[in-house]
Design a protein around this motif. Sequence first.
Motif, PDB file in Angstrom:
ATOM      1  N   GLU A 448       0.815  -1.249   0.006  1.00 41.24           N
ATOM      2  CA  GLU A 448      -0.047  -0.141  -0.038  1.00 41.24           C
ATOM      3  C   GLU A 448       0.846   1.184  -0.269  1.00 41.24           C
ATOM      4  O   GLU A 448       0.393   2.259   0.373  1.00 41.24           O
ATOM      5  CB  GLU A 448      -0.871  -0.062   1.352  1.00 41.24           C
ATOM      6  CG  GLU A 448      -1.852  -1.015   1.219  1.00 41.24           C
ATOM      7  CD  GLU A 448      -2.926  -0.965   2.411  1.00 41.24           C
ATOM      8  OE1 GLU A 448      -2.366  -1.225   3.577  1.00 41.24           O
ATOM      9  OE2 GLU A 448      -4.019  -0.998   2.046  1.00 41.24           O
ATOM     10  N   ARG A 488      -0.311   3.511   3.515  1.00 39.63           N
ATOM     11  CA  ARG A 488      -1.146   3.172   4.323  1.00 39.63           C
ATOM     12  C   ARG A 488      -0.538   2.476   5.435  1.00 39.63           C
ATOM     13  O   ARG A 488       0.447   1.670   5.190  1.00 39.63           O
ATOM     14  CB  ARG A 488      -2.447   2.573   3.929  1.00 39.63           C
ATOM     15  CG  ARG A 488      -3.366   1.957   5.123  1.00 39.63           C
ATOM     16  CD  ARG A 488      -4.617   1.526   4.744  1.00 39.63           C
ATOM     17  NE  ARG A 488      -5.499   1.011   6.090  1.00 39.63           N
ATOM     18  CZ  ARG A 488      -6.242   2.143   6.354  1.00 39.63           C
ATOM     19  NH1 ARG A 488      -6.649   3.324   5.850  1.00 39.63           N
ATOM     20  NH2 ARG A 488      -7.212   2.033   7.393  1.00 39.63           N
ATOM     21  N   ASP A 493      -4.173   6.624   6.528  1.00 38.93           N
ATOM     22  CA  ASP A 493      -3.738   7.032   4.888  1.00 38.93           C
ATOM     23  C   ASP A 493      -2.725   8.169   4.911  1.00 38.93           C
ATOM     24  O   ASP A 493      -3.228   9.431   5.382  1.00 38.93           O
ATOM     25  CB  ASP A 493      -5.181   7.106   4.172  1.00 38.93           C
ATOM     26  CG  ASP A 493      -5.673   5.837   3.977  1.00 38.93           C
ATOM     27  OD1 ASP A 493      -5.027   4.790   3.632  1.00 38.93           O
ATOM     28  OD2 ASP A 493      -7.058   5.929   4.127  1.00 38.93           O
TER      29      ASP A 493
END
Length: 612
Positions: A448, A488, A493
């Motif tokens: 991510e 993330r 985030d």
Amino acid sequence: MSLLRFTRRATAPLVFASSLLALSAGAQTAQQVTVTATRVPTPVNQLAAEVTVIDRAAIERNEGRTLVELLAQQAGLQFASNGGLGKTASLFIRGLESRHTLLLVDGVRVGSATVGTPSLDNLPLEAVERIEIVRGPMSSLYGNGALGGVVQVFTRQAPQGLSANAKVSAGSNSYGQLAAGVGYGERVFDVAVQAQHTDTRGISATNPNVPFGSYNPDRDGFRQSGGSLRLGWRPAGDWRVELLGLHSTGLTRIDDGPGADARAELLNEIVTLSARGSVLPGWKTRLSLSESTDAYDTLASASAFASLGTIQTRTRQASWENTTATPLGTALVLIERTSEKVARPGAPFSVSERDIDALALGLNGNAAAHSWQASLRRDRNSQFGGITTGALAYAYALTPAWQLGASYGTSQTLPSFNQLYFPGFGSPTLQPEEGKHAELSVRYSVGEHHLRAAWYDYRYRGFISSGPQPVNLPKVAIDGLSLSYEGRWRELDLTASYDHTDPRNATVGNANFGKQLVRRAKQALRLGVDWEGGPWSAGATLAAFSHRFENAANTTRLGGYGTLDLRGEWAFTPQARLGLRVNNLGDKAYSTVLGYDQPGRQAFVTLRWVMR
């Protein structure tokens, strides 16, 4: 802490991001797909160009912000504005002029050919589903105006079944907004309608520093009504016939001197009819006809230099686009005709319309660790004859995580009708601007976490100077470094970006040789964090910019500034959410244009409902 000292620490979030990347593991996340970068759907990770996709959720998190403020939160983009909502605004991609950005709405050009800039002040954001930003030369695919990049806005489309949404928002400076939409989609037919109304008393757009005695301490509000319509029909196979429409009117109050309630009406309209589908296996075609209108009607003015009446641009476009699967990738053949017609109060320009016929070829492919893009376009216009532009880009995946990219392209932008023909202002001998762009990039993407660094070097010939009687400057140069991260970490985030851009007059012997181009900051830092836990979410965005100059001689300085925005939301039912947002928490007073104020601290409360 000064911005310069602040930006010395700008790489800290990126170093932190690199540490996160080193610790992360697992398969790469599903990549976003863009259609703007190559005119065919392409995964972002296969492109050498820097592409950003702003989704609907990100748009909703920016309540009270204008479109240019939303765009300027992205790496490489800055803005300048004559006030808040509904006021004239400019967007700078990597230090270039606003006229070097092409704005598309569902593939349709939206802008003013009189001033030569995109129409950024009057688009209804509640009608927008997503926004794609492509940085770098795009003239070889899109022609005039795409010298520095393309921003494409996509309006909402109905999902399968019945859908609906509604919104009410209230905030500082008597801000209020109502919006609602309904849609229905099934296998053969779909329809989506979205509408909004916005009203705000605003702030005084000017302060006593504004030139030409234009200061007026009254509030300069904005009222807007707009919406969109999308109809789709699938007669057979993968064929789709689509009718798109967008309409927005705005009444903006402006400051151009004491003694009158100066105001103007803005109008933007778009209509498109298109059909697309497969002719043969591997061969897809798209035919489209479109018309867009941009109008600025001065209703009242205190200025002796302003003419009451409407300045209008009407753009009509017909295009035939074909894509074919080949052993080297997807080949594109585009035939396009664009006609622009302008009108102004009083006597018309000596030339008030132009036609541009174009043929463009493209190739977009990948194999194993390699991906490539190539494009070539020939434009022949009724004012300046033929212009050819091209671009090449290549990306190589060293590993599943690391990718190197390189690109080179040429570009062009035509002078606007004002720059050419406006009485007492224009120069009819102006020639098109031409650019050469080179970029090297490296991307790291695991799980991510996504990190990108890009170095770019742009060189321009015939760059058009600002102000009355503009001239073509022989040389202007822009080079810079852009670093960005998104990812993330646990429940957070994170986003971070740092830009160092050096846009300058490179014409030896010119009085302003080596001077910074106006209204661009050399350094920009952005940090963002969002958290979600059950029905609750919260976030913050920090943006900081170094100083800029108002004039070409760099004698009038606009100070650097930083703003902090906070937001929070509570989903108290599966269908309804209540949000609170505070923009410019520190109530920072700053200007991006000499004598024009930006809003101070503002708070907004928003209730949203979505049928589920």
